[in-house]
Design an enzyme around this catalytic site. Structure first.
Site, PDB file in Angstrom:
ATOM      1  N   ARG A 176       1.985 -14.404 -17.903  1.00  0.00           N
ATOM      2  CA  ARG A 176       0.677 -14.907 -18.317  1.00  0.00           C
ATOM      3  C   ARG A 176      -0.248 -13.722 -18.537  1.00  0.00           C
ATOM      4  NH1 ARG A 176      -2.773 -18.043 -15.574  1.00  0.00           N
ATOM      5  NH2 ARG A 176      -2.717 -16.525 -13.924  1.00  0.00           N
ATOM      6  N   ARG A 180     -10.504 -14.447 -20.520  1.00  0.00           N
ATOM      7  CA  ARG A 180     -11.669 -15.183 -20.016  1.00  0.00           C
ATOM      8  C   ARG A 180     -12.724 -15.254 -21.090  1.00  0.00           C
ATOM      9  NH1 ARG A 180     -13.016 -12.202 -14.477  1.00  0.00           N
ATOM     10  NH2 ARG A 180     -11.244 -13.002 -13.320  1.00  0.00           N
ATOM     11  N   ARG A 253       9.833   1.411  -6.705  1.00  0.00           N
ATOM     12  CA  ARG A 253       9.056   2.239  -7.626  1.00  0.00           C
ATOM     13  C   ARG A 253       7.980   2.921  -6.813  1.00  0.00           C
ATOM     14  NH1 ARG A 253       6.059  -0.161 -11.186  1.00  0.00           N
ATOM     15  NH2 ARG A 253       6.210  -2.222 -10.277  1.00  0.00           N
ATOM     16  N   ARG A 284      -4.211   5.728 -13.703  1.00  0.00           N
ATOM     17  CA  ARG A 284      -5.575   5.369 -13.283  1.00  0.00           C
ATOM     18  C   ARG A 284      -6.239   6.571 -12.630  1.00  0.00           C
ATOM     19  NH1 ARG A 284      -5.616   0.099  -9.478  1.00  0.00           N
ATOM     20  NH2 ARG A 284      -4.704   1.515  -7.963  1.00  0.00           N
ATOM     21  N   GLU A 309      -3.448   8.760 -10.501  1.00  0.00           N
ATOM     22  CA  GLU A 309      -2.199   8.087 -10.117  1.00  0.00           C
ATOM     23  C   GLU A 309      -1.144   8.242 -11.217  1.00  0.00           C
ATOM     24  OE1 GLU A 309      -2.924   4.000  -9.113  1.00  0.00           O
ATOM     25  OE2 GLU A 309      -4.222   4.541  -7.445  1.00  0.00           O
ATOM     26  N   TYR A 357       6.771  -7.474  -2.477  1.00  0.00           N
ATOM     27  CA  TYR A 357       5.393  -7.014  -2.598  1.00  0.00           C
ATOM     28  C   TYR A 357       4.468  -8.064  -2.006  1.00  0.00           C
ATOM     29  CZ  TYR A 357       0.858  -5.576  -4.016  1.00  0.00           C
ATOM     30  OH  TYR A 357      -0.455  -5.198  -3.951  1.00  0.00           O
ATOM     31  N   ASP A 359       0.302  -8.698  -0.997  1.00  0.00           N
ATOM     32  CA  ASP A 359      -1.067  -8.226  -0.865  1.00  0.00           C
ATOM     33  C   ASP A 359      -1.438  -8.297   0.615  1.00  0.00           C
ATOM     34  OD1 ASP A 359      -2.122  -7.330  -3.278  1.00  0.00           O
ATOM     35  OD2 ASP A 359      -2.467  -9.358  -4.031  1.00  0.00           O
TER      36      ASP A 359
HETATM   37  P1  FAD Z   1       3.020  -0.719   5.661  1.00  0.00           P
HETATM   38  O1  FAD Z   1       1.563  -0.592   5.518  1.00  0.00           O
HETATM   39  O2  FAD Z   1       3.867   0.094   4.762  1.00  0.00           O
HETATM   40  O3  FAD Z   1       3.402  -0.371   7.166  1.00  0.00           O
HETATM   41  C1  FAD Z   1       4.726  -0.113   7.577  1.00  0.00           C
HETATM   42  C2  FAD Z   1       4.648   0.971   8.636  1.00  0.00           C
HETATM   43  O4  FAD Z   1       5.938   1.101   9.251  1.00  0.00           O
HETATM   44  C3  FAD Z   1       4.304   2.344   8.078  1.00  0.00           C
HETATM   45  O5  FAD Z   1       3.192   2.879   8.760  1.00  0.00           O
HETATM   46  C4  FAD Z   1       5.551   3.179   8.342  1.00  0.00           C
HETATM   47  O6  FAD Z   1       5.272   4.523   8.645  1.00  0.00           O
HETATM   48  C5  FAD Z   1       6.151   2.471   9.549  1.00  0.00           C
HETATM   49  N1  FAD Z   1       7.596   2.690   9.695  1.00  0.00           N
HETATM   50  C6  FAD Z   1       8.545   2.491   8.759  1.00  0.00           C
HETATM   51  N2  FAD Z   1       9.758   2.828   9.263  1.00  0.00           N
HETATM   52  C7  FAD Z   1       9.553   3.235  10.557  1.00  0.00           C
HETATM   53  C8  FAD Z   1      10.399   3.732  11.568  1.00  0.00           C
HETATM   54  N3  FAD Z   1      11.722   3.885  11.351  1.00  0.00           N
HETATM   55  N4  FAD Z   1       9.863   4.072  12.753  1.00  0.00           N
HETATM   56  C9  FAD Z   1       8.532   3.953  12.960  1.00  0.00           C
HETATM   57  N5  FAD Z   1       7.670   3.501  12.016  1.00  0.00           N
HETATM   58  C10 FAD Z   1       8.174   3.154  10.826  1.00  0.00           C
HETATM   59  N6  FAD Z   1      -2.875  -5.108  -1.245  1.00  0.00           N
HETATM   60  C11 FAD Z   1      -4.074  -5.709  -1.481  1.00  0.00           C
HETATM   61  O7  FAD Z   1      -4.344  -6.783  -0.937  1.00  0.00           O
HETATM   62  N7  FAD Z   1      -5.002  -5.113  -2.296  1.00  0.00           N
HETATM   63  C12 FAD Z   1      -4.771  -3.920  -2.923  1.00  0.00           C
HETATM   64  O8  FAD Z   1      -5.639  -3.435  -3.653  1.00  0.00           O
HETATM   65  C13 FAD Z   1      -3.515  -3.278  -2.716  1.00  0.00           C
HETATM   66  N8  FAD Z   1      -3.234  -2.104  -3.301  1.00  0.00           N
HETATM   67  C14 FAD Z   1      -2.016  -1.521  -3.114  1.00  0.00           C
HETATM   68  C15 FAD Z   1      -1.733  -0.310  -3.740  1.00  0.00           C
HETATM   69  C16 FAD Z   1      -0.495   0.288  -3.575  1.00  0.00           C
HETATM   70  C17 FAD Z   1      -0.187   1.596  -4.260  1.00  0.00           C
HETATM   71  C18 FAD Z   1       0.491  -0.355  -2.779  1.00  0.00           C
HETATM   72  C19 FAD Z   1       1.857   0.248  -2.616  1.00  0.00           C
HETATM   73  C20 FAD Z   1       0.209  -1.528  -2.119  1.00  0.00           C
HETATM   74  C21 FAD Z   1      -1.041  -2.137  -2.274  1.00  0.00           C
HETATM   75  N9  FAD Z   1      -1.364  -3.323  -1.601  1.00  0.00           N
HETATM   76  C22 FAD Z   1      -2.578  -3.924  -1.836  1.00  0.00           C
HETATM   77  C23 FAD Z   1      -0.412  -3.954  -0.660  1.00  0.00           C
HETATM   78  C24 FAD Z   1      -0.629  -3.492   0.804  1.00  0.00           C
HETATM   79  O9  FAD Z   1      -0.439  -2.102   0.864  1.00  0.00           O
HETATM   80  C25 FAD Z   1       0.361  -4.207   1.715  1.00  0.00           C
HETATM   81  O10 FAD Z   1       0.106  -5.588   1.709  1.00  0.00           O
HETATM   82  C26 FAD Z   1       0.312  -3.764   3.190  1.00  0.00           C
HETATM   83  O11 FAD Z   1       0.194  -2.388   3.318  1.00  0.00           O
HETATM   84  C27 FAD Z   1       1.588  -4.168   3.862  1.00  0.00           C
HETATM   85  O12 FAD Z   1       1.555  -3.831   5.228  1.00  0.00           O
HETATM   86  P2  FAD Z   1       2.912  -3.605   6.022  1.00  0.00           P
HETATM   87  O13 FAD Z   1       2.535  -3.529   7.463  1.00  0.00           O
HETATM   88  O14 FAD Z   1       3.915  -4.590   5.623  1.00  0.00           O
HETATM   89  O15 FAD Z   1       3.489  -2.228   5.481  1.00  0.00           O
END
Ligand code: FAD
Length: 371
Positions: A176, A180, A253, A284, A309, A357, A359
């Site tokens: 999609r 707007r 990626r 960006r 980026e 993925y 948010d």
């Molecule tokens: P993470 O934040 O990745 O946390 C996982 C943690 O586990 C990390 O700190 C890592 O170091 C730790 N870990 C991994 N393996 C081990 C190990 N073996 N031992 C100890 N520690 C470990 N969401 C939005 O809502 N708005 C946005 O604008 C947005 N922008 C984004 C931009 C980018 C470039 C990306 C990649 C994502 C974006 N997101 C956004 C999504 C958002 O980042 C995620 O929803 C969120 O970070 C997920 O949290 P998490 O705890 O699952 O993962």
């Protein structure tokens, strides 16, 4: 008796919200993270008094009031509204595609005049297809929005993001492309959005207050010891690594960030500017101060920090950002998920453990539902 109820591997949003909710229920948690800081990908580093989003710009948005109330109960959020700008060969266009964009592109001032042009260009795409289904992303985009929007605002950006020509990308990537017919540059349709006042580290700090945490601690380095320490493990790292890559490596990626400090108070006048032509190598530029500084506050801070980026092909060892949900990786993930489903004492959660993925609001919602 184990020392902890939960060992939480990873202090990102999943691990931190989990720890907060478990601690509220009187559970004893230990959070470990292999990085040198807490917060996972929402971590910010202060540079020149500005919170720099080290792992990419993060904007919190949700329509779920429970989620919004929850995060605001930890730290109040500001009124930041994401309204990115596209720069195509030096000419600026508002995003998402709306009446401002159409005025900038064609000089039209009414929805009916804009629709006439879009419809005409969409019909040209239908004629070109000659009864065929769109075979690639280019054909699909032309069908959805017509040539002008596609060529100026979609083509170059998408090719940089994927590292491939739009004619080589599958059509299904773009399902999609909403247009707007109102003058509204607010990127998200959600009811609530903002940035924590004082930055994301405050959110993480609030969530982890009173919880024991250890950084620079990799679960896999003392795995046997960590597996003994708690009744349950909450694992938010890579699921394929948890199973020692027994079926093979999942692919991602990634994005490379180039950070620059500029000796001016305002570099680009907006937090997010997309570069939509193929010739500019980055996708960006993020100017971090605009997430948290508004009006006269902008000039009070005489420097600014920007991040360029670059979308980059992922290699093992690089930061894993976006899962590649193609057939090969999805099949591989299902194999790991089967193993995970058989575990009694391990909860796999978050973007790396679920190879999905999410948010930020999805993550908070998932953990709140769990509890
Ligand atoms: P993470 O934040 O990745 O946390 C996982 C943690 O586990 C990390 O700190 C890592 O170091 C730790 N870990 C991994 N393996 C081990 C190990 N073996 N031992 C100890 N520690 C470990 N969401 C939005 O809502 N708005 C946005 O604008 C947005 N922008 C984004 C931009 C980018 C470039 C990306 C990649 C994502 C974006 N997101 C956004 C999504 C958002 O980042 C995620 O929803 C969120 O970070 C997920 O949290 P998490 O705890 O699952 O993962």
């Amino acid at each position: 008796m184990k020392q902890y109820d939960y060992l939480i591997v990873g202090s990102g949003l999943f691990g931190s919200v989990f720890a907060y909710k478990a601690a509220q229920q009187g559970k004893k948690c230990l959070v470990i993270d292999k990085r040198s800081h807490l917060g996972g990908n929402i971590f910010c580093e202060e540079v020149e008094g500005i919170n720099v989003h080290k792992y990419g710009a993060h904007i919190f948005h949700t329509s779920n009031k429970q989620v919004w109330d929850f995060v605001n109960s930890i730290v109040e959020f500001n009124r930041y509204t994401n309204s990115p700008i596209a720069n195509y060969k030096g000419k600026l266009y508002n995003l998402p595609f709306n009446m401002n964009t159409f005025y900038q592109m064609w000089g039209v001032a009414t929805p009916s005049d804009a629709m006439k042009i879009i419809k005409r260009q969409k019909n040209e795409a239908v004629t070109l297809l000659n009864g065929k289904e769109p075979q690639n992303l280019e054909e699909q985009a032309l069908l959805l929005v017509g040539r002008d929007i596609y060529e100026r605002l979609i083509k170059g950006y998408t090719e940089k993001q994927w590292g491939r020509k739009c004619t080589e990308l599958p059509a299904f990537i773009i399902k999609r492309l909403p247009v707007r017919l109102i003058f509204d540059n607010n990127y998200f349709n959600d009811k609530y959005q903002g940035i924590p006042i004082g930055g994301y580290n405050k959110l993480i700090k609030g969530l982890l207050t009173g919880v024991k945490t250890m950084v620079n601690t990799n679960f896999f380095e003392e795995r046997a010891c960590w597996e003994r320490i708690a009744d349950k493990i909450v694992f938010t790292g890579k699921i394929d690594e948890y199973y020692n890559y027994c079926f093979g490596k999942l692919e991602y990626r990634t994005v490379r960030f180039e950070e620059e400090v500029h000796d001016c108070s305002n570099y680009q006048g907006n937090a997010v500017v997309n570069y939509t032509e193929a010739e500019v190598p980055y996708t960006r530029i993020i100017e971090h101060k605009h997430f948290e500084m508004f009006g006269t506050e902008i000039d009070k801070c005489s420097k600014t920090v920007v991040s360029k980026e670059y979308s980059t092909e992922w290699q093992p060892g690089m930061e894993p950002y976006y899962p590649v949900n193609d057939e090969k990786n999805s099949t591989l993930y299902i194999q790991y998920k089967k193993l995970a489903d058989e575990e009694d004492n391990v909860i796999f959660g978050g973007r790396l453990a679920e190879y999905k993925y999410y948010d930020m609001h999805n993550i908070v919602e998932k953990v709140l539902k769990y509890f």
